[in-house]
Design a protein around this motif. Sequence first.
Motif, mmCIF file in Angstrom:
data_model
loop_
_atom_site.group_PDB
_atom_site.id
_atom_site.type_symbol
_atom_site.label_atom_id
_atom_site.label_comp_id
_atom_site.label_asym_id
_atom_site.label_seq_id
_atom_site.Cartn_x
_atom_site.Cartn_y
_atom_site.Cartn_z
ATOM 1 N N ALA A 238 0.829 -1.216 0.000
ATOM 2 C CA ALA A 238 0.000 0.000 0.000
ATOM 3 C C ALA A 238 0.863 1.267 0.000
ATOM 4 N N GLY A 239 2.198 1.093 -0.064
ATOM 5 C CA GLY A 239 3.091 2.256 -0.138
ATOM 6 C C GLY A 239 3.377 2.900 1.202
ATOM 7 N N LYS A 240 3.229 2.120 2.276
ATOM 8 C CA LYS A 240 3.439 2.689 3.620
ATOM 9 C C LYS A 240 4.620 2.003 4.311
ATOM 10 N N PRO A 241 5.336 2.751 5.152
ATOM 11 C CA PRO A 241 6.448 2.120 5.878
ATOM 12 C C PRO A 241 5.929 1.199 6.983
ATOM 13 N N SER A 242 6.725 0.204 7.303
ATOM 14 C CA SER A 242 6.323 -0.740 8.327
ATOM 15 C C SER A 242 7.557 -1.512 8.771
ATOM 16 N N TYR A 243 7.529 -2.070 9.954
ATOM 17 C CA TYR A 243 8.694 -2.837 10.429
ATOM 18 C C TYR A 243 8.258 -3.994 11.300
ATOM 19 N N PHE A 244 8.799 -5.175 10.997
ATOM 20 C CA PHE A 244 8.759 -6.293 11.943
ATOM 21 C C PHE A 244 10.191 -6.788 12.174
ATOM 22 N N ALA A 245 10.884 -7.128 11.100
ATOM 23 C CA ALA A 245 12.286 -7.535 11.188
ATOM 24 C C ALA A 245 12.954 -6.950 9.939
ATOM 25 N N THR A 246 14.175 -6.507 10.062
ATOM 26 C CA THR A 246 14.815 -5.758 8.976
ATOM 27 C C THR A 246 14.827 -6.549 7.671
ATOM 28 N N PRO A 247 14.234 -6.022 6.621
ATOM 29 C CA PRO A 247 14.262 -6.745 5.346
ATOM 30 C C PRO A 247 15.653 -6.628 4.700
ATOM 31 N N PRO A 248 16.067 -7.636 3.951
ATOM 32 C CA PRO A 248 17.373 -7.586 3.278
ATOM 33 C C PRO A 248 17.257 -6.647 2.070
ATOM 34 N N VAL A 249 17.476 -5.363 2.320
ATOM 35 C CA VAL A 249 17.117 -4.341 1.325
ATOM 36 C C VAL A 249 17.827 -4.540 -0.018
ATOM 37 N N ASN A 250 19.102 -4.914 0.023
ATOM 38 C CA ASN A 250 19.801 -5.069 -1.256
ATOM 39 C C ASN A 250 19.311 -6.287 -2.029
ATOM 40 N N LEU A 251 19.049 -7.380 -1.315
ATOM 41 C CA LEU A 251 18.537 -8.570 -2.008
ATOM 42 C C LEU A 251 17.169 -8.277 -2.621
ATOM 43 N N ILE A 252 16.369 -7.494 -1.916
ATOM 44 C CA ILE A 252 15.033 -7.187 -2.440
ATOM 45 C C ILE A 252 15.148 -6.250 -3.647
ATOM 46 N N ALA A 253 16.123 -5.340 -3.620
ATOM 47 C CA ALA A 253 16.352 -4.487 -4.802
ATOM 48 C C ALA A 253 16.806 -5.360 -5.983
ATOM 49 N N ALA A 254 17.649 -6.357 -5.690
ATOM 50 C CA ALA A 254 18.112 -7.260 -6.759
ATOM 51 C C ALA A 254 16.942 -8.100 -7.286
ATOM 52 N N LEU A 255 16.053 -8.506 -6.383
ATOM 53 C CA LEU A 255 14.888 -9.300 -6.806
ATOM 54 C C LEU A 255 13.973 -8.465 -7.703
ATOM 55 N N ASP A 256 13.848 -7.178 -7.388
ATOM 56 C CA ASP A 256 13.036 -6.294 -8.225
ATOM 57 C C ASP A 256 13.577 -6.301 -9.663
ATOM 58 N N VAL A 257 14.902 -6.220 -9.792
ATOM 59 C CA VAL A 257 15.520 -6.209 -11.131
ATOM 60 C C VAL A 257 15.269 -7.552 -11.821
ATOM 61 N N SER A 258 15.503 -8.649 -11.090
ATOM 62 C CA SER A 258 15.377 -9.959 -11.726
ATOM 63 C C SER A 258 13.933 -10.256 -12.140
ATOM 64 N N LEU A 259 12.979 -9.922 -11.264
ATOM 65 C CA LEU A 259 11.574 -10.182 -11.619
ATOM 66 C C LEU A 259 11.181 -9.347 -12.839
ATOM 67 N N ARG A 260 11.707 -8.122 -12.911
ATOM 68 C CA ARG A 260 11.415 -7.286 -14.083
ATOM 69 C C ARG A 260 11.964 -7.953 -15.355
ATOM 70 N N GLN A 261 13.170 -8.481 -15.261
ATOM 71 C CA GLN A 261 13.763 -9.172 -16.428
ATOM 72 C C GLN A 261 12.938 -10.407 -16.799
ATOM 73 N N ILE A 262 12.507 -11.141 -15.786
ATOM 74 C CA ILE A 262 11.734 -12.373 -16.041
ATOM 75 C C ILE A 262 10.427 -12.021 -16.758
ATOM 76 N N LEU A 263 9.742 -10.987 -16.263
ATOM 77 C CA LEU A 263 8.454 -10.613 -16.857
ATOM 78 C C LEU A 263 8.649 -9.986 -18.234
ATOM 79 N N ALA A 264 9.799 -9.337 -18.453
ATOM 80 C CA ALA A 264 10.070 -8.768 -19.779
ATOM 81 C C ALA A 264 10.242 -9.899 -20.799
ATOM 82 N N GLU A 265 10.844 -11.000 -20.369
ATOM 83 C CA GLU A 265 10.946 -12.156 -21.280
ATOM 84 C C GLU A 265 9.557 -12.722 -21.532
ATOM 85 N N GLY A 266 8.728 -12.746 -20.518
ATOM 86 C CA GLY A 266 7.375 -13.327 -20.636
ATOM 87 C C GLY A 266 7.378 -14.726 -20.080
#
Length: 391
Positions: A238-266
């Motif tokens: 929903a675009g809001k900040p939240s915290y339970f346990a620190t997310p692995p921010v760099n891995l999640i940024a890398a996942l964003d890139v990879s999922l984008r590549q995967i969906l671009a392939e189809g």
Amino acid sequence: MNERELLMIPGPVAFDPEVLRALSAPARSHVSPEFIQTFGNVLRQLREVCLAPSAQPFVISGSGTLAMEMAVGNLVEPGDHALVVNTGYFSDRMALILERHGAEVTHLRASLGESPDADQLKRAVSERRYKVVTITHVDTSTGVLAPVEALLGALRSSGALSIVDGVCATAGEAFHQDAWGADVYLTASQKAVGVPPGLALLTVSPRAMEAWRRRKSPVRAFYADFAEWLPIHEAYEAGKPSYFATPPVNLIAALDVSLRQILAEGMSQRFARHRRMGTAFRAGWAALGLELVPRSAVVAANTLSALYLPGGVDAALVGRIRAEGVVIAGGLHPEIKGRSFRIGHMNAVNASDVLAAVGAVERGLLASGHPVSPGAGISAVQRVLTDTPAR
Ligand code: PMP
């Protein structure tokens, strides 16, 4: 390690440079607007990759085993009956996790290299009421691809919840979570999803979320409890900040890139590419006289090849192939550990990788004193890759 070595184990796989750059970028605050947007994108894209528009995604720091434990720990209560469609080592692991969470486990086993079929599963679920049925989409120890669509169809009327372990399959093998009626599809980042190890990924159906809400006893785990993670994931989406346990921010940024590549392939193109590369590998192995662990092509995974060592060749073959520039894996399944080897072919796998890997196996076999005709394997691969029939 030599940076020019080709990493072809069944995970971690070789990663795209753009994905790796996201990992090495400066860390964002986990409550910054930029990271919130990235995490939200990841959750929306994960639904698309799993073809699960109705599912609740979870992206948690941990490996595939945590994803397995989250699925089990949130859905199973002590005394529940669980059926494990068993195709190898990782199905056995699922059973251990189920037992640890108090389930009464029954196995539906096939002999090594085979998978139980839909009729057998239909019979098994008609004999007893199971709370959950687990299926390993591709068991990485045997290279067996379960006929998951048919298996899910066979248990539809039973009311059991289905958990599908896609760790060695997701984003490589065809899977349509909503259309096929899977309740939980789970995976990890380091295989066909194309991100270094460290993320457990799940997509959970509304029916399974409802079953979790209706539990009679609390979830026994703290870190793995959906109750802790659901509000966080809802907030990020929903675009809001939240915290339970620190997310692995760099891995999640890398996942964003990879999922984008995967969906671009189809997704359908991606599934088809894995199938084509898997077919090319199998043609190469057949031409070299190598025997696959899966007993038939229909249950042979497209994401990895599990092969028996030929007579007279020992596990030192793996080291000889590495000396040829390609890193492959030894056997894993306890029954065939010293008699088999495995080659991963997922994520960005392409024609050059297939030729390089089959060529290195040919040279490794020759270096082991095993008679093969140089070029026999790669020639068979080329015929598949160029759609040229054998003369
Ligand atoms: N399931 C399958 C099918 C796997 O291949 C693996 C890892 N090879 C796992 C579960 C466990 O994943 P992890 O090693 O990331 O904990």
